[in-house]
Motif scaffolding. Structure first.
Motif, PDB file in Angstrom:
ATOM      1  N   ARG A 189      47.232  34.990  29.126  1.00 24.20           N
ATOM      2  CA  ARG A 189      45.908  34.689  28.579  1.00 24.20           C
ATOM      3  C   ARG A 189      45.196  33.649  29.435  1.00 24.20           C
ATOM      4  O   ARG A 189      43.992  33.757  29.704  1.00 24.20           O
ATOM      5  CB  ARG A 189      46.037  34.188  27.149  1.00 24.20           C
ATOM      6  CG  ARG A 189      44.708  33.870  26.468  1.00 24.20           C
ATOM      7  CD  ARG A 189      44.965  33.385  25.045  1.00 24.20           C
ATOM      8  NE  ARG A 189      43.740  33.165  24.302  1.00 24.20           N
ATOM      9  CZ  ARG A 189      43.033  32.035  24.312  1.00 24.20           C
ATOM     10  NH1 ARG A 189      43.442  31.013  25.058  1.00 24.20           N
ATOM     11  NH2 ARG A 189      41.923  31.924  23.597  1.00 24.20           N
ATOM     12  N   ALA A 190      45.915  32.631  29.893  1.00 18.55           N
ATOM     13  CA  ALA A 190      45.307  31.595  30.722  1.00 18.55           C
ATOM     14  C   ALA A 190      44.763  32.184  32.021  1.00 18.55           C
ATOM     15  O   ALA A 190      43.643  31.862  32.444  1.00 18.55           O
ATOM     16  CB  ALA A 190      46.324  30.494  31.018  1.00 18.55           C
ATOM     17  N   ALA A 191      45.558  33.050  32.672  1.00 16.45           N
ATOM     18  CA  ALA A 191      45.093  33.671  33.910  1.00 16.45           C
ATOM     19  C   ALA A 191      43.880  34.547  33.652  1.00 16.45           C
ATOM     20  O   ALA A 191      42.922  34.557  34.438  1.00 16.45           O
ATOM     21  CB  ALA A 191      46.222  34.486  34.541  1.00 16.45           C
ATOM     22  N   MET A 192      43.896  35.294  32.535  1.00 11.91           N
ATOM     23  CA  MET A 192      42.769  36.157  32.217  1.00 11.91           C
ATOM     24  C   MET A 192      41.508  35.348  31.947  1.00 11.91           C
ATOM     25  O   MET A 192      40.416  35.688  32.423  1.00 11.91           O
ATOM     26  CB  MET A 192      43.109  37.037  31.018  1.00 11.91           C
ATOM     27  CG  MET A 192      41.969  37.948  30.581  1.00 11.91           C
ATOM     28  SD  MET A 192      41.451  39.108  31.878  1.00 11.91           S
ATOM     29  CE  MET A 192      42.840  40.259  31.824  1.00 11.91           C
ATOM     30  N   CYS A 193      41.618  34.289  31.187  1.00 13.55           N
ATOM     31  CA  CYS A 193      40.443  33.464  30.894  1.00 13.55           C
ATOM     32  C   CYS A 193      39.870  32.855  32.169  1.00 13.55           C
ATOM     33  O   CYS A 193      38.644  32.769  32.338  1.00 13.55           O
ATOM     34  CB  CYS A 193      40.796  32.379  29.883  1.00 13.55           C
ATOM     35  SG  CYS A 193      41.186  33.023  28.233  1.00 13.55           S
ATOM     36  N   GLU A 194      40.739  32.444  33.072  1.00 10.71           N
ATOM     37  CA  GLU A 194      40.261  31.918  34.344  1.00 10.71           C
ATOM     38  C   GLU A 194      39.577  33.022  35.148  1.00 10.71           C
ATOM     39  O   GLU A 194      38.532  32.787  35.782  1.00 10.71           O
ATOM     40  CB  GLU A 194      41.422  31.321  35.144  1.00 10.71           C
ATOM     41  CG  GLU A 194      41.053  30.821  36.532  1.00 10.71           C
ATOM     42  CD  GLU A 194      40.089  29.647  36.527  1.00 10.71           C
ATOM     43  OE1 GLU A 194      39.570  29.315  37.620  1.00 10.71           O
ATOM     44  OE2 GLU A 194      39.847  29.052  35.456  1.00 10.71           O
ATOM     45  N   GLY A 195      40.144  34.229  35.142  1.00  7.37           N
ATOM     46  CA  GLY A 195      39.505  35.342  35.840  1.00  7.37           C
ATOM     47  C   GLY A 195      38.132  35.655  35.272  1.00  7.37           C
ATOM     48  O   GLY A 195      37.179  35.919  36.019  1.00  7.37           O
ATOM     49  N   LEU A 196      38.014  35.635  33.957  1.00 10.48           N
ATOM     50  CA  LEU A 196      36.716  35.871  33.323  1.00 10.48           C
ATOM     51  C   LEU A 196      35.704  34.803  33.738  1.00 10.48           C
ATOM     52  O   LEU A 196      34.535  35.099  34.022  1.00 10.48           O
ATOM     53  CB  LEU A 196      36.875  35.879  31.802  1.00 10.48           C
ATOM     54  CG  LEU A 196      37.608  37.075  31.211  1.00 10.48           C
ATOM     55  CD1 LEU A 196      37.967  36.805  29.748  1.00 10.48           C
ATOM     56  CD2 LEU A 196      36.771  38.354  31.320  1.00 10.48           C
TER      57      LEU A 196
END
Length: 306
Positions: free
Chosen positions: A252-259
């Motif tokens: 989730r952390a990686a995805m939020c950063e990608g977003l």
């Protein structure tokens, strides 16, 4: 109007294939067309063991304008066919489909599969479904993807356990990034060499190849972002977390950063695909703010069919 197919030819062929997808997304967002990131992923990773001129074909009209393309995956008995929106009518699609099938059977050779399959059929794409069904294809109940969309209006802040940090892939961590993919998917194909080749894809952006790094330097989770600047649409594929680091919120952390990063590039929305039978991936995407808006299925027909 009549069309003919010619083999793929280097980056000019890729540019033409990309253009079909970009124009298709502009005319019919979220139905009927894959993201240009999928094409990069297929050509520079999944299908890297093939000669592209043997499996990729551009459809041209009488004046040489590219209006579509066919892509074969012979070892799976699979194909893809995408046509520019202005030419996307049953009268054009049907003969292109028949030609693509025949070429795929030739490529498969002496040990053909029991059926032919195309795996990117949107539920609301009534035109393409009708063309396939007329040809004898039926939906494969064992396969399905949720098409999930994020409008980027509310992006959760990345949260990391103590000692972990966010970064993006550089040459120094290619081997660790490849190892994380192998661990997450149980696949030996993602070697460091294969990963370096993928990083040469025209639409690859290192800043969107986001990872979380563990205190010891291992890549714990990752997302690979692809950005269609003309349509201001991002895609994330692949997404994974190494088994040793799961259930800590790192995906989730990686995805939020990608977003956050694609939004800074100008994106208005982002998409992901989640397997119907993978509740863990669906939960991850929902936790980051994605919501299902469509479904994608596979359609098959027996080779001894019509």
């Amino acid at each position: 109007m009549s069309f003919h197919a010619r083999p793929y030819a280097e980056l000019a062929g890729l540019d033409a294939m990309r253009r079909v997808l970009i124009e298709g997304q502009r005319a019919s967002p979220h139905s009927g067309y894959i993201h240009l990131g999928d094409l990069n992923w297929w050509l520079f990773y999944l299908l890297r063991d093939y000669r592209l001129e043997d499996i990729a074909f551009l459809w041209e009209d009488g004046v040489g304008r590219v209006c579509g393309w066919s892509l074969l995956t012979p070892h799976l008995g699979a194909f893809d066919l995408f046509v520019s929106p202005e030419e996307r009518v049953a009268e054009q699609l049907a003969p292109m489909l028949a030609w693509t099938e025949a070429r795929l059977v030739e490529q498969v050779g002496e040990r053909p599969p029991e059926s032919l399959v195309t795996m990117w059929v949107f539920d609301d794409d009534t035109l393409w479904r009708a063309v396939l069904e007329q040809r004898g294809y039926r939906r494969d109940p064992a396969y399905g993807l949720l098409y999930m969309r994020h409008t980027l209006d509310a992006i959760p802040a990345p949260e990391l356990p103590d000692g972990f940090r966010l970064a993006h892939v550089t040459d120094e961590i290619v081997e660790a990034r490849a190892a994380a993919h192998r661990a997450a998917f149980g696949s030996a194909r993602m070697t460091p060499g294969a990963y370096r080749q993928l990083r040469r894809a025209p639409d690859y952006r290192a800043e969107l190849d986001v990872v979380t790094l563990a205190p010891g330097g291992d890549v714990a989770s990752y997302i690979m972002g692809w950005y269609d600047a003309e349509n201001r649409m991002a895609e994330f594929e692949p997404v994974g977390t190494a088994p040793a680091f799961q259930r800590r919120g790192l995906g989730r952390a990686a995805m939020c950063e990608g977003l956050r990063r694609v939004q800074s590039f100008g994106a208005r929305e982002a998409i992901v695909y989640a397997e119907i039978d993978n509740p863990a991936s669906q939960a991850l995407y929902r936790s980051a703010g994605f919501r299902p808006t469509n479904r994608i299925g596979a359609y098959r027909r027996p080779l001894n069919g019509p």
